[in-house]
Enzyme design. Sequence first.
Site, short mmCIF file in Angstrom:
data_model
loop_
_atom_site.label_atom_id
_atom_site.label_comp_id
_atom_site.label_asym_id
_atom_site.label_seq_id
_atom_site.Cartn_x
_atom_site.Cartn_y
_atom_site.Cartn_z
N HIS A 115 1.41 11.84 -1.35
CA HIS A 115 0.47 11.22 -0.43
C HIS A 115 -0.52 12.27 0.07
O HIS A 115 -0.16 13.13 0.88
CB HIS A 115 1.23 10.61 0.76
CG HIS A 115 0.38 9.73 1.61
ND1 HIS A 115 0.88 9.01 2.65
CD2 HIS A 115 -0.94 9.43 1.57
CE1 HIS A 115 -0.08 8.31 3.22
NE2 HIS A 115 -1.20 8.57 2.59
N HIS A 138 0.84 -1.19 0.00
CA HIS A 138 0.00 0.00 0.00
C HIS A 138 0.88 1.25 0.00
O HIS A 138 1.83 1.35 0.77
CB HIS A 138 -0.89 -0.03 1.26
CG HIS A 138 -1.70 1.20 1.46
ND1 HIS A 138 -1.74 1.87 2.68
CD2 HIS A 138 -2.52 1.90 0.63
CE1 HIS A 138 -2.55 2.90 2.58
NE2 HIS A 138 -3.04 2.95 1.35
#
Length: 290
Positions: free
Chosen positions: A85, A42
């Site tokens: 992110h 992930h």
Amino acid sequence: MHAVAFSALALAFAARSLAADCNGHAELCDRLYSDVTFVAAHNSPFVGVGPSDNQFTSPTDQLNLGVRFLQAQTQDKDGAVEMCHTSCILEDAGTLESYLGEVKTWVDGNPNELITLLITNPDAIDITKFGDAFASTGLDSYVYTPDTQLTLSEWPKLGDMISSGNRVVVFMDYNMDISKVPYILDEFIYYFETPFSPTEDNFVQCDIDRPAGASADGRMVLANHNLNIEVLPDVLVPAPLQAPDTNSAASITEQTDICKQNYGRNPNVVLLDFVSEGDTIAVQNQLNGL
């Protein structure tokens, strides 16, 4: 004539050699892609020990460990595709080209391996920019492009994909366009996901979250098994200290057993933070019956 025959024989032998060992296991060569379970990294490019990091090791090290499914998030940064992110201010891991170039180097050096990339595109960046990045790095020479939308039983075998050289499968969550970049496939045509960013109170389950209202029939299963901690209301961070337990065989199979009970099959993907911790590859082998 003899040279032509020898060349043909050599090519046939090379193809058999590739198909004889698939992702480290001959047993996987005859499995359909849709019948294989992959542990997945992930947010694979976000490496470190900060609150926005989901991995301790680089994408190359993740692949060397035995992970064959990498997920990554992109953002628009001044018109370019950047590996960020949530926001590039929060975490910026460099350009998409740099990320794909690292993957391409690994794929070049590992001819018996098939990998999958799942790329998110929350900013609805023009899909052709992703295609340009695949082309500029040369990774597009390895991509798998189906001729039509596939059912579960229509996916090719791993051995055939590896032998053909089409051994990088690419999905995107939203804002893809196969009429422009035909090998970047719609994730939610082919998968459903369990709830994203699970916390302790909803961790062990296998409910369908995305796409909303979807049926499991005809879709592969992506199980989110990456534990998060709510540090403030609606503010979640990864849980690195818990990673050895989260990624243990007991924890992972507790969830995958529920998936198997609900849908009659193991998940195709188990999405993990900190893949270098716990029983990651041992569980991948276990779920594949190896």
